[in-house]
Design an enzyme around this catalytic site. Sequence first.
Site, mmCIF file in Angstrom:
data_model
loop_
_atom_site.group_PDB
_atom_site.id
_atom_site.type_symbol
_atom_site.label_atom_id
_atom_site.label_comp_id
_atom_site.label_asym_id
_atom_site.label_seq_id
_atom_site.Cartn_x
_atom_site.Cartn_y
_atom_site.Cartn_z
ATOM 1 N N GLU A 363 56.112 46.569 24.325
ATOM 2 C CA GLU A 363 55.117 46.953 23.305
ATOM 3 C C GLU A 363 55.359 48.355 22.767
ATOM 4 O OE1 GLU A 363 51.092 45.604 23.694
ATOM 5 O OE2 GLU A 363 51.742 44.050 25.083
ATOM 6 N N GLU A 367 60.194 56.178 23.522
ATOM 7 C CA GLU A 367 60.700 56.918 22.349
ATOM 8 C C GLU A 367 59.876 56.543 21.110
ATOM 9 O OE1 GLU A 367 62.584 55.222 24.523
ATOM 10 O OE2 GLU A 367 63.670 56.855 25.494
HETATM 11 C C1 LIG Z 1 59.565 41.654 30.113
HETATM 12 C C2 LIG Z 1 59.445 41.790 28.617
HETATM 13 C C3 LIG Z 1 58.393 41.166 27.959
HETATM 14 C C4 LIG Z 1 58.286 41.260 26.572
HETATM 15 N N1 LIG Z 1 57.297 40.560 25.914
HETATM 16 C C5 LIG Z 1 57.294 40.528 24.558
HETATM 17 C C6 LIG Z 1 56.385 39.680 23.856
HETATM 18 O O1 LIG Z 1 55.562 38.970 24.462
HETATM 19 N N2 LIG Z 1 56.442 39.651 22.505
HETATM 20 C C7 LIG Z 1 57.338 40.401 21.790
HETATM 21 O O2 LIG Z 1 57.344 40.331 20.561
HETATM 22 N N3 LIG Z 1 58.222 41.220 22.427
HETATM 23 C C8 LIG Z 1 58.221 41.290 23.789
HETATM 24 N N4 LIG Z 1 59.131 42.088 24.446
HETATM 25 C C9 LIG Z 1 60.072 42.884 23.678
HETATM 26 C C10 LIG Z 1 59.806 44.377 23.727
HETATM 27 O O3 LIG Z 1 58.650 44.690 22.990
HETATM 28 C C11 LIG Z 1 61.068 45.069 23.211
HETATM 29 O O4 LIG Z 1 62.046 44.927 24.224
HETATM 30 C C12 LIG Z 1 60.853 46.527 22.900
HETATM 31 O O5 LIG Z 1 60.032 46.662 21.766
HETATM 32 C C13 LIG Z 1 62.166 47.278 22.644
HETATM 33 O O6 LIG Z 1 62.991 46.595 21.762
HETATM 34 P P1 LIG Z 1 64.529 46.338 22.157
HETATM 35 O O7 LIG Z 1 64.539 45.777 23.524
HETATM 36 O O8 LIG Z 1 65.159 45.563 21.087
HETATM 37 O O9 LIG Z 1 65.153 47.786 22.220
HETATM 38 P P2 LIG Z 1 65.767 48.619 20.989
HETATM 39 O O10 LIG Z 1 64.772 48.664 19.891
HETATM 40 O O11 LIG Z 1 67.123 48.124 20.692
HETATM 41 O O12 LIG Z 1 65.858 50.056 21.643
HETATM 42 C C14 LIG Z 1 66.960 50.465 22.473
HETATM 43 C C15 LIG Z 1 66.784 51.950 22.770
HETATM 44 O O13 LIG Z 1 66.862 52.698 21.548
HETATM 45 C C16 LIG Z 1 65.678 53.484 21.388
HETATM 46 N N5 LIG Z 1 65.324 53.554 19.961
HETATM 47 C C17 LIG Z 1 65.227 52.522 19.068
HETATM 48 N N6 LIG Z 1 64.841 52.973 17.871
HETATM 49 C C18 LIG Z 1 64.669 54.312 18.003
HETATM 50 C C19 LIG Z 1 64.256 55.363 17.112
HETATM 51 N N7 LIG Z 1 63.929 55.116 15.848
HETATM 52 N N8 LIG Z 1 64.201 56.617 17.599
HETATM 53 C C20 LIG Z 1 64.511 56.878 18.891
HETATM 54 N N9 LIG Z 1 64.902 55.942 19.785
HETATM 55 C C21 LIG Z 1 64.978 54.671 19.336
HETATM 56 C C22 LIG Z 1 64.620 52.756 22.203
HETATM 57 O O14 LIG Z 1 63.549 53.621 22.554
HETATM 58 C C23 LIG Z 1 65.432 52.280 23.387
HETATM 59 O O15 LIG Z 1 65.553 53.320 24.316
HETATM 60 C C24 LIG Z 1 59.227 42.033 25.843
HETATM 61 C C25 LIG Z 1 60.274 42.680 26.517
HETATM 62 C C26 LIG Z 1 60.393 42.552 27.876
HETATM 63 C C27 LIG Z 1 61.556 43.217 28.568
#
Ligand SMILES: Cc1cc2nc3c(=O)[nH]c(=O)nc-3n(C[C@H](O)[C@H](O)[C@H](O)COP(=O)(O)OP(=O)(O)OC[C@H]3O[C@@H](n4cnc5c(N)ncnc54)[C@H](O)[C@@H]3O)c2cc1C
Length: 379
Positions: A363, A367
């Site tokens: 959620e 960052e």
């Molecule tokens: C167990 C689990 C349950 C989940 N449940 C749901 C759910 O029910 N519904 C749903 O929709 N999603 C769900 N998620 C997804 C979750 O919300 C995302 O994993 C999260 O938002 C991060 O996205 P990402 O994994 O693609 O990481 P990325 O967005 O690829 O981020 C990778 C890294 O880059 C950093 N980063 C990215 N953009 C920036 C920026 N602009 N400035 C600085 N740093 C940045 C991030 O902070 C992170 O450290 C779930 C994830 C997990 C692991």
Amino acid sequence: MNFELTDDQVMIKETVSEFAHRRILPNRMIWDEAQIFPVDVFREMGEIGLMGMLVPEEYGGAGLGYIEYKIALEEISRVCGSVGLSMAAHNSLCTGHILQFGTEEQKKKYLPKLASAEWIGAWGLTEANTGSDALRMQCVAKKEGEYWVINGTKNFITHGTSGDVAVVLVRTGDLLDSHGITTFIVERSTPGFSGGKKENKLGMRCSETSEMVFDNCRVHESQILGEVGEGFIQAMKVLDGGRISIGAMSLGIAQGAYDTALSYSKERKQFGQAISRFQAIAFKLADMAVAIEISDLLLLKACTLKNAGKPCTLASAMAKYESSEVAVKVSTEAVQILGGYGYTKDFPAEKYYRDSKLCTIGEGTSEIQKLVIARELVR
Ligand SMILES: Cc1cc2nc3c(=O)[nH]c(=O)nc-3n(C[C@H](O)[C@H](O)[C@H](O)COP(=O)(O)OP(=O)(O)OC[C@H]3O[C@@H](n4cnc5c(N)ncnc54)[C@H](O)[C@@H]3O)c2cc1C
């Protein structure tokens, strides 16, 4: 401000704690090891009002506020963060989205089933290539008469396979257009909608996380939540409440880890005395307790604003950011205080440690919380 819990809040805390110790604690490591999503336990949680806590009684919910919800989620997560995560996603994302933006007909149709946990809810925003950067989502819906045809895959969705109904954010307009995303309610039985790959995770292992696949999935326009193009704006509002949820879950995990470390430190003897008598350990416990208290106060502020219907984006992002980082720090210190035993599965410290890491990611990562906080401060 009055920091005392009301009699009703004390009763909720005690009831939920008793349930968590009786129904969740004896099984949590079995579920964790085998990645079992305990659907029966969620149905029981529905029976005692935990799956529709914020839903008004007229729609079959418990009709409570955010402070009661925070207390309940904390007590569940204090015993098992995984069950807490599923409870949070069901209550504040899927159910919360329908509650906030549904028509009367949609609320009457879905909220009673969700509040009783007859149906488990899922909420899909994230995709494999778009997590933080949700406006680039590739999952699309095209209009065909009264129907919309959805194609694409959502990733990392809590209850993505076992959910009976999903609230899904899909692109219906141009890439990067904040008015180009629409929200649909999709029932599990809809042809073309299925669960995909289930993740094998570090922690939160009894909360199911999987893909949701849409293959020419036809959804009637009556299943749109709010207006076409409003989805992204809605999602940001839903996440204000969602962040309070993840904050409360984080606080519960931190408290569980702290409880474990405190009791162990009083029992464990080295050099002829309890390790809690060493200042190095006692200072760790002091830092942990202060951090927990700070998270609690930030969460109470966010809950109070949310209950009053006041803007709470800043307060909920601060509460989520701080509580999630605290969950990681406190559970890391708990493992350290238990020494070698903290590294084994005979004690729960390692589970809190594994579960806590999700708190700084789900959620909105830490960052992204800082981006939200900074935007609110400098706008
Ligand atoms: C167990 C689990 C349950 C989940 N449940 C749901 C759910 O029910 N519904 C749903 O929709 N999603 C769900 N998620 C997804 C979750 O919300 C995302 O994993 C999260 O938002 C991060 O996205 P990402 O994994 O693609 O990481 P990325 O967005 O690829 O981020 C990778 C890294 O880059 C950093 N980063 C990215 N953009 C920036 C920026 N602009 N400035 C600085 N740093 C940045 C991030 O902070 C992170 O450290 C779930 C994830 C997990 C692991």
